[in-house]
Scaffold this motif. Sequence first.
Motif, PDB file in Angstrom:
ATOM      1  N   TYR A 131     131.612   8.147  32.163  1.00 54.40           N
ATOM      2  CA  TYR A 131     131.088   8.089  33.479  1.00 54.40           C
ATOM      3  C   TYR A 131     132.072   7.185  34.216  1.00 54.40           C
ATOM      4  O   TYR A 131     132.252   6.032  33.856  1.00 54.40           O
ATOM      5  CB  TYR A 131     129.584   7.927  33.618  1.00 54.40           C
ATOM      6  CG  TYR A 131     129.007   8.638  32.566  1.00 54.40           C
ATOM      7  CD1 TYR A 131     128.732  10.060  32.659  1.00 54.40           C
ATOM      8  CD2 TYR A 131     128.168   7.998  31.667  1.00 54.40           C
ATOM      9  CE1 TYR A 131     128.106  10.781  31.641  1.00 54.40           C
ATOM     10  CE2 TYR A 131     127.714   8.920  30.738  1.00 54.40           C
ATOM     11  CZ  TYR A 131     127.262  10.249  30.738  1.00 54.40           C
ATOM     12  OH  TYR A 131     126.623  10.976  30.019  1.00 54.40           O
ATOM     13  N   GLU A 132     132.511   7.623  35.709  1.00 56.09           N
ATOM     14  CA  GLU A 132     133.031   6.739  36.490  1.00 56.09           C
ATOM     15  C   GLU A 132     132.171   5.454  36.786  1.00 56.09           C
ATOM     16  O   GLU A 132     132.787   4.326  36.912  1.00 56.09           O
ATOM     17  CB  GLU A 132     133.384   7.409  37.818  1.00 56.09           C
ATOM     18  CG  GLU A 132     134.113   6.612  38.740  1.00 56.09           C
ATOM     19  CD  GLU A 132     134.513   7.273  40.034  1.00 56.09           C
ATOM     20  OE1 GLU A 132     135.514   6.729  40.869  1.00 56.09           O
ATOM     21  OE2 GLU A 132     134.375   8.668  40.147  1.00 56.09           O
ATOM     22  N   ARG A 133     130.833   5.729  37.080  1.00 57.87           N
ATOM     23  CA  ARG A 133     130.209   4.758  37.521  1.00 57.87           C
ATOM     24  C   ARG A 133     129.956   3.404  36.571  1.00 57.87           C
ATOM     25  O   ARG A 133     130.070   2.335  36.862  1.00 57.87           O
ATOM     26  CB  ARG A 133     128.690   5.317  37.746  1.00 57.87           C
ATOM     27  CG  ARG A 133     127.509   3.922  38.030  1.00 57.87           C
ATOM     28  CD  ARG A 133     126.288   4.764  38.212  1.00 57.87           C
ATOM     29  NE  ARG A 133     125.341   3.625  38.587  1.00 57.87           N
ATOM     30  CZ  ARG A 133     123.836   3.832  39.319  1.00 57.87           C
ATOM     31  NH1 ARG A 133     123.641   5.233  39.271  1.00 57.87           N
ATOM     32  NH2 ARG A 133     123.334   2.860  39.462  1.00 57.87           N
ATOM     33  N   LEU A 134     130.025   3.970  35.458  1.00 58.24           N
ATOM     34  CA  LEU A 134     130.035   2.943  33.979  1.00 58.24           C
ATOM     35  C   LEU A 134     131.370   2.104  33.897  1.00 58.24           C
ATOM     36  O   LEU A 134     131.310   0.863  33.861  1.00 58.24           O
ATOM     37  CB  LEU A 134     129.838   3.526  32.814  1.00 58.24           C
ATOM     38  CG  LEU A 134     129.745   2.850  31.267  1.00 58.24           C
ATOM     39  CD1 LEU A 134     128.744   1.704  31.469  1.00 58.24           C
ATOM     40  CD2 LEU A 134     129.447   3.607  30.090  1.00 58.24           C
ATOM     41  N   ALA A 135     132.394   2.757  34.250  1.00 52.92           N
ATOM     42  CA  ALA A 135     133.642   2.403  34.314  1.00 52.92           C
ATOM     43  C   ALA A 135     133.916   1.229  35.431  1.00 52.92           C
ATOM     44  O   ALA A 135     134.388   0.097  34.981  1.00 52.92           O
ATOM     45  CB  ALA A 135     134.782   3.397  34.220  1.00 52.92           C
ATOM     46  N   HIS A 154     134.336  -2.823  22.398  1.00 54.57           N
ATOM     47  CA  HIS A 154     133.609  -2.763  21.205  1.00 54.57           C
ATOM     48  C   HIS A 154     132.181  -2.198  21.346  1.00 54.57           C
ATOM     49  O   HIS A 154     131.810  -1.401  20.296  1.00 54.57           O
ATOM     50  CB  HIS A 154     133.428  -4.091  20.618  1.00 54.57           C
ATOM     51  CG  HIS A 154     132.684  -4.409  19.404  1.00 54.57           C
ATOM     52  ND1 HIS A 154     133.320  -3.602  18.177  1.00 54.57           N
ATOM     53  CD2 HIS A 154     131.409  -4.982  18.868  1.00 54.57           C
ATOM     54  CE1 HIS A 154     132.281  -3.963  17.213  1.00 54.57           C
ATOM     55  NE2 HIS A 154     131.179  -4.505  17.685  1.00 54.57           N
ATOM     56  N   LEU A 155     131.515  -2.421  22.699  1.00 55.10           N
ATOM     57  CA  LEU A 155     130.364  -1.876  22.948  1.00 55.10           C
ATOM     58  C   LEU A 155     130.224  -0.425  23.553  1.00 55.10           C
ATOM     59  O   LEU A 155     129.461   0.182  23.020  1.00 55.10           O
ATOM     60  CB  LEU A 155     129.321  -2.909  23.889  1.00 55.10           C
ATOM     61  CG  LEU A 155     129.247  -4.291  23.323  1.00 55.10           C
ATOM     62  CD1 LEU A 155     128.606  -4.945  24.595  1.00 55.10           C
ATOM     63  CD2 LEU A 155     128.238  -3.995  22.029  1.00 55.10           C
ATOM     64  N   TYR A 156     131.228  -0.296  24.281  1.00 49.04           N
ATOM     65  CA  TYR A 156     130.781   1.137  25.195  1.00 49.04           C
ATOM     66  C   TYR A 156     132.257   2.206  24.931  1.00 49.04           C
ATOM     67  O   TYR A 156     131.794   3.296  25.260  1.00 49.04           O
ATOM     68  CB  TYR A 156     131.156   0.501  26.710  1.00 49.04           C
ATOM     69  CG  TYR A 156     129.946  -0.224  27.187  1.00 49.04           C
ATOM     70  CD1 TYR A 156     128.580   0.264  27.164  1.00 49.04           C
ATOM     71  CD2 TYR A 156     130.122  -1.661  27.343  1.00 49.04           C
ATOM     72  CE1 TYR A 156     127.557  -0.488  27.738  1.00 49.04           C
ATOM     73  CE2 TYR A 156     129.134  -2.436  27.627  1.00 49.04           C
ATOM     74  CZ  TYR A 156     128.013  -1.745  27.750  1.00 49.04           C
ATOM     75  OH  TYR A 156     126.750  -2.730  28.330  1.00 49.04           O
ATOM     76  N   ASP A 157     133.009   1.925  24.336  1.00 49.94           N
ATOM     77  CA  ASP A 157     134.416   2.933  24.179  1.00 49.94           C
ATOM     78  C   ASP A 157     133.794   4.155  23.384  1.00 49.94           C
ATOM     79  O   ASP A 157     133.102   4.129  22.292  1.00 49.94           O
ATOM     80  CB  ASP A 157     135.405   2.351  23.464  1.00 49.94           C
ATOM     81  CG  ASP A 157     136.640   3.172  23.822  1.00 49.94           C
ATOM     82  OD1 ASP A 157     136.830   4.290  23.202  1.00 49.94           O
ATOM     83  OD2 ASP A 157     137.620   2.712  24.461  1.00 49.94           O
ATOM     84  N   ILE A 158     134.131   5.337  23.913  1.00 52.66           N
ATOM     85  CA  ILE A 158     133.814   6.703  23.249  1.00 52.66           C
ATOM     86  C   ILE A 158     134.324   6.776  21.662  1.00 52.66           C
ATOM     87  O   ILE A 158     133.838   7.586  20.903  1.00 52.66           O
ATOM     88  CB  ILE A 158     134.061   7.705  24.200  1.00 52.66           C
ATOM     89  CG1 ILE A 158     135.580   7.909  24.427  1.00 52.66           C
ATOM     90  CG2 ILE A 158     133.203   7.644  25.487  1.00 52.66           C
ATOM     91  CD1 ILE A 158     136.016   9.016  25.262  1.00 52.66           C
ATOM     92  N   ASP A 159     135.322   6.168  21.683  1.00 55.11           N
ATOM     93  CA  ASP A 159     135.978   6.330  20.174  1.00 55.11           C
ATOM     94  C   ASP A 159     135.549   5.372  19.250  1.00 55.11           C
ATOM     95  O   ASP A 159     135.804   4.085  19.334  1.00 55.11           O
ATOM     96  CB  ASP A 159     137.748   6.199  20.590  1.00 55.11           C
ATOM     97  CG  ASP A 159     138.446   6.513  19.442  1.00 55.11           C
ATOM     98  OD1 ASP A 159     138.359   7.765  18.883  1.00 55.11           O
ATOM     99  OD2 ASP A 159     138.817   5.802  18.601  1.00 55.11           O
ATOM    100  N   GLU A 200     141.117  13.912  31.186  1.00 56.00           N
ATOM    101  CA  GLU A 200     140.135  14.919  30.483  1.00 56.00           C
ATOM    102  C   GLU A 200     139.354  14.060  29.291  1.00 56.00           C
ATOM    103  O   GLU A 200     138.261  14.770  29.305  1.00 56.00           O
ATOM    104  CB  GLU A 200     141.125  15.953  29.711  1.00 56.00           C
ATOM    105  CG  GLU A 200     141.756  16.868  30.652  1.00 56.00           C
ATOM    106  CD  GLU A 200     142.394  17.977  30.000  1.00 56.00           C
ATOM    107  OE1 GLU A 200     142.859  17.906  28.497  1.00 56.00           O
ATOM    108  OE2 GLU A 200     142.991  18.892  30.608  1.00 56.00           O
ATOM    109  N   GLN A 201     139.787  13.084  28.895  1.00 54.48           N
ATOM    110  CA  GLN A 201     138.980  12.166  27.945  1.00 54.48           C
ATOM    111  C   GLN A 201     137.881  11.433  28.633  1.00 54.48           C
ATOM    112  O   GLN A 201     136.829  11.323  27.954  1.00 54.48           O
ATOM    113  CB  GLN A 201     139.949  10.968  27.578  1.00 54.48           C
ATOM    114  CG  GLN A 201     141.047  11.719  26.541  1.00 54.48           C
ATOM    115  CD  GLN A 201     141.878  10.752  25.852  1.00 54.48           C
ATOM    116  OE1 GLN A 201     142.649   9.955  26.224  1.00 54.48           O
ATOM    117  NE2 GLN A 201     141.894  10.490  24.537  1.00 54.48           N
TER     118      GLN A 201
END
Length: 246
Positions: A131-135, A154-159, A200-201
Motif C-alpha cells: 500500500y502506498e500509504r504504508l510506504a 525486516h518487519l514489513y516487506d512482502i517478500d 506491479e509488485q
Amino acid sequence: MTDSFRASVDLHEIADFLKRELKMKEVCNQIFYQKLVERASQERNITVTEDDIQAEADRQRLALRLEKASDTLAWLADQMISPDDWEAGIRDRILAQKLSEALFGSEVEKYFAQNRLEFERILLYQIVVPYERLARELLYQIEEEEISFYHAAHLYDIDDRRRTMCGYEGKLGRTNLPPQIAAVVFGATPGELLGPIATEQGYHLLKVEEFIPAELTPECRQEILQRMFKNWLASELNYALSNASL
C-alpha cells in the motif's frame, strides 16, 4: 527410487514428457547448437585433449567432494549416466568454450567499451509493501529516525527472503531491475533514501548501499563472451534451419 524403477523409463516416455512440458523445442535447440559447435570447431581445427577433459573432471570432483573413485562412480550412477557420458559432456562444454574464445575473444574489450553502462552494478536494499500509504508512513519514520531502513524491511516487506535479509536485494545491474527503478537508483547517491515508486509488485522504498563502476573482470569478460556466443549460435541456427542444412 530403485534402479529397476528408473530403468522402466524409456526414451519414448522422456520425449512425451518433454512435449507435454513444452520443453521439446528447447532440448532440440541445444542439440542443434552442439552440431553447430562441432561443425565450426572442425572448420577451425579446434580440438579437446584428454588432458583438458581430465583437468575439468578433477575440478568437478573437487567441487563435489568426490574424493574416491568409488564416490565418483556412485555419483554418476545417481545421475543415471556412465563415466563415458560424463566425459563426453565435459568434452562438449570445453569445445564450446574454446570455440567461443576463438570467435569472440578478441572482441570482448570493444564490446565492453561500447556497452559499459550495462556492466555497472549497485548493492541495493529495498522494501516493498502493498500500500502506498504504508510506504509513505515508513518513509517518514525512517527519515525521522523512528525506525531504521533495515528494521522496517525486516518487519514489513512482502517478500520472506528480503525480510530475513533486512531488505538486502543484492548486487544488481540495470537489466535486473524494472526500468522505472533502474533509472532512479543508478542516478542516486549511496545512502540516499528513494521512493516510494509504484510497480506491479507494490510500492518500493530503496537504498543504494554502494555503486560499483563497470570493470572488465574475468567474470565480466566471461559474461560478455557467453552473450556474444549465444547470439552467434541463435543466428547460425536460424540460418541453418532456413536452409535445412542440419
